[in-house]
Design an enzyme around this catalytic site. Structure first.
Site, PDB file in Angstrom:
ATOM      1  N   CYS A   3      13.700  11.235   6.303  1.00 61.98           N
ATOM      2  CA  CYS A   3      13.571  10.920   7.723  1.00 61.98           C
ATOM      3  C   CYS A   3      14.898  11.035   8.461  1.00 61.98           C
ATOM      4  CB  CYS A   3      13.001   9.525   7.865  1.00 61.98           C
ATOM      5  SG  CYS A   3      13.762   8.397   6.718  1.00 61.98           S
ATOM      6  N   GLU A  22      10.115  16.813  14.572  1.00 58.92           N
ATOM      7  CA  GLU A  22      10.491  16.626  13.174  1.00 58.92           C
ATOM      8  C   GLU A  22       9.734  17.652  12.330  1.00 58.92           C
ATOM      9  OE1 GLU A  22       9.132  13.014  11.155  1.00 58.92           O
ATOM     10  OE2 GLU A  22      11.194  12.764  10.477  1.00 58.92           O
ATOM     11  N   GLU A  58       9.840   1.991  10.332  1.00 59.88           N
ATOM     12  CA  GLU A  58      10.848   3.016  10.025  1.00 59.88           C
ATOM     13  C   GLU A  58      10.112   4.336  10.146  1.00 59.88           C
ATOM     14  OE1 GLU A  58      13.873   2.288   9.552  1.00 59.88           O
ATOM     15  OE2 GLU A  58      13.948   0.248   8.774  1.00 59.88           O
ATOM     16  N   LYS A 109       0.869  -1.188   0.000  1.00 63.29           N
ATOM     17  CA  LYS A 109       0.000   0.000   0.000  1.00 63.29           C
ATOM     18  C   LYS A 109       0.904   1.237   0.000  1.00 63.29           C
ATOM     19  CE  LYS A 109      -1.729   2.941   2.732  1.00 63.29           C
ATOM     20  NZ  LYS A 109      -1.740   4.103   1.847  1.00 63.29           N
TER      21      LYS A 109
HETATM   22  P1  NAD Z   1       2.117   8.841   7.226  1.00 65.08           P
HETATM   23  O1  NAD Z   1       2.340   8.159   8.483  1.00 65.08           O
HETATM   24  O2  NAD Z   1       1.026   9.786   7.123  1.00 65.08           O
HETATM   25  O3  NAD Z   1       1.881   7.786   6.053  1.00 65.08           O
HETATM   26  C1  NAD Z   1       2.759   6.720   5.814  1.00 65.08           C
HETATM   27  C2  NAD Z   1       1.971   5.561   5.287  1.00 65.08           C
HETATM   28  O4  NAD Z   1       1.179   5.042   6.351  1.00 65.08           O
HETATM   29  C3  NAD Z   1       1.003   5.938   4.180  1.00 65.08           C
HETATM   30  O5  NAD Z   1       0.948   4.911   3.224  1.00 65.08           O
HETATM   31  C4  NAD Z   1      -0.314   6.061   4.919  1.00 65.08           C
HETATM   32  O6  NAD Z   1      -1.432   5.857   4.108  1.00 65.08           O
HETATM   33  C5  NAD Z   1      -0.162   4.958   5.935  1.00 65.08           C
HETATM   34  N1  NAD Z   1      -1.039   5.103   7.106  1.00 65.08           N
HETATM   35  C6  NAD Z   1      -1.477   6.248   7.688  1.00 65.08           C
HETATM   36  N2  NAD Z   1      -2.287   5.965   8.729  1.00 65.08           N
HETATM   37  C7  NAD Z   1      -2.351   4.611   8.819  1.00 65.08           C
HETATM   38  C8  NAD Z   1      -3.028   3.705   9.679  1.00 65.08           C
HETATM   39  N3  NAD Z   1      -3.826   4.127  10.675  1.00 65.08           N
HETATM   40  N4  NAD Z   1      -2.863   2.382   9.485  1.00 65.08           N
HETATM   41  C9  NAD Z   1      -2.071   1.931   8.491  1.00 65.08           C
HETATM   42  N5  NAD Z   1      -1.412   2.738   7.632  1.00 65.08           N
HETATM   43  C10 NAD Z   1      -1.555   4.065   7.786  1.00 65.08           C
HETATM   44  O7  NAD Z   1       3.542   9.434   6.889  1.00 65.08           O
HETATM   45  P2  NAD Z   1       3.954  10.345   5.669  1.00 65.08           P
HETATM   46  O8  NAD Z   1       3.446  11.709   5.967  1.00 65.08           O
HETATM   47  O9  NAD Z   1       3.564   9.677   4.404  1.00 65.08           O
HETATM   48  O10 NAD Z   1       5.550  10.270   5.756  1.00 65.08           O
HETATM   49  C11 NAD Z   1       6.274  11.166   6.501  1.00 65.08           C
HETATM   50  C12 NAD Z   1       6.809  10.502   7.737  1.00 65.08           C
HETATM   51  O11 NAD Z   1       7.484   9.297   7.425  1.00 65.08           O
HETATM   52  C13 NAD Z   1       7.812  11.338   8.477  1.00 65.08           C
HETATM   53  O12 NAD Z   1       7.540  11.330   9.837  1.00 65.08           O
HETATM   54  C14 NAD Z   1       9.139  10.655   8.195  1.00 65.08           C
HETATM   55  O13 NAD Z   1      10.122  10.857   9.143  1.00 65.08           O
HETATM   56  C15 NAD Z   1       8.739   9.249   8.074  1.00 65.08           C
HETATM   57  N6  NAD Z   1       9.704   8.527   7.252  1.00 65.08           N
HETATM   58  C16 NAD Z   1      10.524   7.645   7.857  1.00 65.08           C
HETATM   59  C17 NAD Z   1      11.451   6.954   7.126  1.00 65.08           C
HETATM   60  C18 NAD Z   1      12.364   5.965   7.768  1.00 65.08           C
HETATM   61  O14 NAD Z   1      12.944   5.156   7.081  1.00 65.08           O
HETATM   62  N7  NAD Z   1      12.514   5.984   9.055  1.00 65.08           N
HETATM   63  C19 NAD Z   1      11.539   7.157   5.763  1.00 65.08           C
HETATM   64  C20 NAD Z   1      10.677   8.062   5.163  1.00 65.08           C
HETATM   65  C21 NAD Z   1       9.742   8.727   5.939  1.00 65.08           C
END
Ligand code: NAD
Length: 486
Positions: A291, A391, A257, A182
């Site tokens: 991130c 962040e 992550e 997804k």
């Molecule tokens: P997000 O958490 O909004 O979304 C990430 C994914 O999770 C999306 O596919 C979203 O649809 C899904 N999601 C959201 N709510 C969910 C739920 N209740 N159940 C299951 N899935 C759900 O994050 P974002 O805004 O897309 O990404 C930014 C964040 O990701 C930042 O905090 C960043 O630090 C982090 N990030 C971390 C890494 C890493 O490797 N540590 C890499 C990239 C981004």
């Protein structure tokens, strides 16, 4: 918002509103779509299918049915298919780069040079790890057998869309797992191209399945699904925690992550003229939406004026502009919610009394639409300020002064996160000893080249588990001990 008539992505219009399940494109059970917005123009450039829990059921059933066959497929055959996927990513790199640029605003030169080639690297690495991996070791009559964990649910974010997908899909299928992916609903175009590419590479039906849709609906259904054995999510801490909660009753493996607030510690003997500019550029790479971006530059107090001048000179020279222009270094922030969040945090820095060295609130000069943000540097930041703790995920750098190396290490560790860290210094012995004192999953000394084999993941609230290389591959394996093996 208006709908753009000139779509630059090359996703087959037939597949835009479909899901990829059991080796074929099909319509979602309940017809629904989600808009994809180009952050450079704020125009809707596509509508993609928005799946539901019923679609997750279909995808999981396909993945479950394919698992026995795929997990028993000889390593050589799996290596060949991974090689083909790698080849097709490189062959279709321009289409992928254009889709990434359109869906999340990546500067086209950055998408071509970084987002796509690094995504391809995860596939190459997974192929190479698989080719030489020993799945069985026999010691003192006991066989330690490593076996694929089963059906994996993979949930990815919008900031490095294709790279995050290959970092999960490639090791999972290399290990012999079958997957349901997804991608972020905000950046689903490159994922659709990837699904077609995996299909064209000849991966058997059901091994890879794609369900587009929201986190609240599709992601949550995957996390709770009784027939998914493992969930790997990259995203915010909020989503990571919700996934772990939803996954708990079925006791599936969860790897996360999540966020970061990575330090860049400049030791007193660092070459400041050489160390500050790449530190600024690393913090702002991908418009600060990484991130592990080193967004806290921790510097000796007596060098503060020099560091501020170098940082301002570097930040002011960055070309913020149309992602389609070859000269652009930073395109817009990827979406409206993130743009608003970054603006809020810049305002917070001002109201908390940090010194604004350059940039500031509002759109970058010359733009009255599009989520263009001014590269912003704050100095004289105190580690307790919001901009030092939360962040931001945008082009905002905090310079924090220190008096002693012990204090610098304490500031570096003064965070709930622990994903990345940098240390700069000419005395390598000292730099190494400081690296050992920092509580994070990676520490980079003196800006080394990217190493796709180096395990990547978080201490503390940055997550659980590791990605990339052998460690990333092993996340998708179970360990079986056969005692009395002989
Ligand atoms: P997000 O958490 O909004 O979304 C990430 C994914 O999770 C999306 O596919 C979203 O649809 C899904 N999601 C959201 N709510 C969910 C739920 N209740 N159940 C299951 N899935 C759900 O994050 P974002 O805004 O897309 O990404 C930014 C964040 O990701 C930042 O905090 C960043 O630090 C982090 N990030 C971390 C890494 C890493 O490797 N540590 C890499 C990239 C981004």
């Amino acid at each position: 918002m208006t709908t753009s008539s000139s779509n630059r992505h090359s996703v087959d219009p037939q597949t835009l509103r479909q899901l990829y399940i059991d080796g074929a494109w099909s319509a979602p059970v309940h017809p629904a779509t989600l808009p994809v917005v180009n952050p450079a123009t704020e125009e809707i450039v596509a509508e993609v299918a928005s799946g539901s829990a019923e679609d997750v059921d279909r995808a999981v059933a396909a993945a479950r049915a394919a698992f026995a066959g795929w997990s028993a497929t000889p390593v050589d055959a799996r290596v060949v298919i991974l090689g083909k996927i790698h080849e097709l990513i490189l062959e279709r790199k321009e289409a992928l780069a254009q889709a990434l640029s359109l869906e999340m605003g990546a500067a086209i030169s950055f998408a071509r040079a970084m987002q796509v080639p690094l995504a391809a690297e995860h596939v190459r690495v997974a192929r190479d790890v698989l080719a030489t991996y020993r799945f069985q070791n026999v010691e003192n009559g006991t066989a330690i057998q490593r076996e694929p964990i089963g059906v994996c649910g993979l949930i990815t974010p919008w900031n490095w869309p294709l790279y995050q997908i290959t970092a999960k899909v490639a090791p999972a299928i290399a290990a012999g797992c079958t997957v349901v992916l997804k991608p972020s609903e905000l950046s689903p175009l490159s994922a659709l191209l990837f699904a077609q590419l995996v299909h064209d590479a000849g991966l058997p039906a059901g091994v890879f399945n794609l369900v587009n849709g929201s986190g609240a609906e599709v992601g949550a259904a995957m996390a709770a699904h009784p027939d998914i054995d493992m969930i790997s999510i990259t995203g915010s801490n909020r989503a990571g925690a919700l996934v772990a909660q939803a996954a708990a009753p079925t006791v599936k493996r969860v790897t996360q992550e999540l966020g970061g607030k990575s330090p860049n510690l400049l030791l007193p003997d660092a070459d400041f003229a050489a160390a500050v500019p790449p530190g600024v550029m690393s913090a702002f790479r991908n418009v600060g939406q990484s991130c592990s971006a080193p967004t806290r530059m921790i510097v000796p107090r007596n060098r503060l004026a020099q560091v501020e001048a170098l940082a301002a000179e570097t930040a002011n020279a960055i070309i913020v502009g149309d992602p389609q222009s070859q000269a652009t270094v930073l395109g817009p922030i990827a979406n409206e919610a993130q743009f608003n969040r970054v603006q809020t945090m810049i305002e917070a820095g001002l109201s908390e009394g940090a010194k604004l060295v350059c940039g500031g609130p509002g759109r970058a000069p010359g733009f009255d639409r599009g989520f263009y943000t001014r590269p912003t540097v704050f100095s004289q930041v105190d580690s307790s300020m919001r901009i030092a703790q939360e962040e931001i995920f945008g082009p905002v750098l905090c310079i924090i002064p220190y008096d002693t190396v012990d204090e610098a290490v304490a500031i570096a560790n003064d965070t709930v996160y622990g994903l990345g860290a940098h240390v700069q210094g000419q005395d390598l012995e000292l730099a190494r000893s400081v690296a050992l004192r920092i509580r994070s999953g990676q520490v980079l000394l003196n800006y080394p080249a990217w190493n796709p084999m180096a395990p990547f993941g978080g201490y503390k609230r940055s997550g659980n588990g590791r990605e990339y290389g052998i460690h990333g591959f092993e996340e998708y394996l179970e360990i079986k001990a056969i005692v009395g093996f002989g």
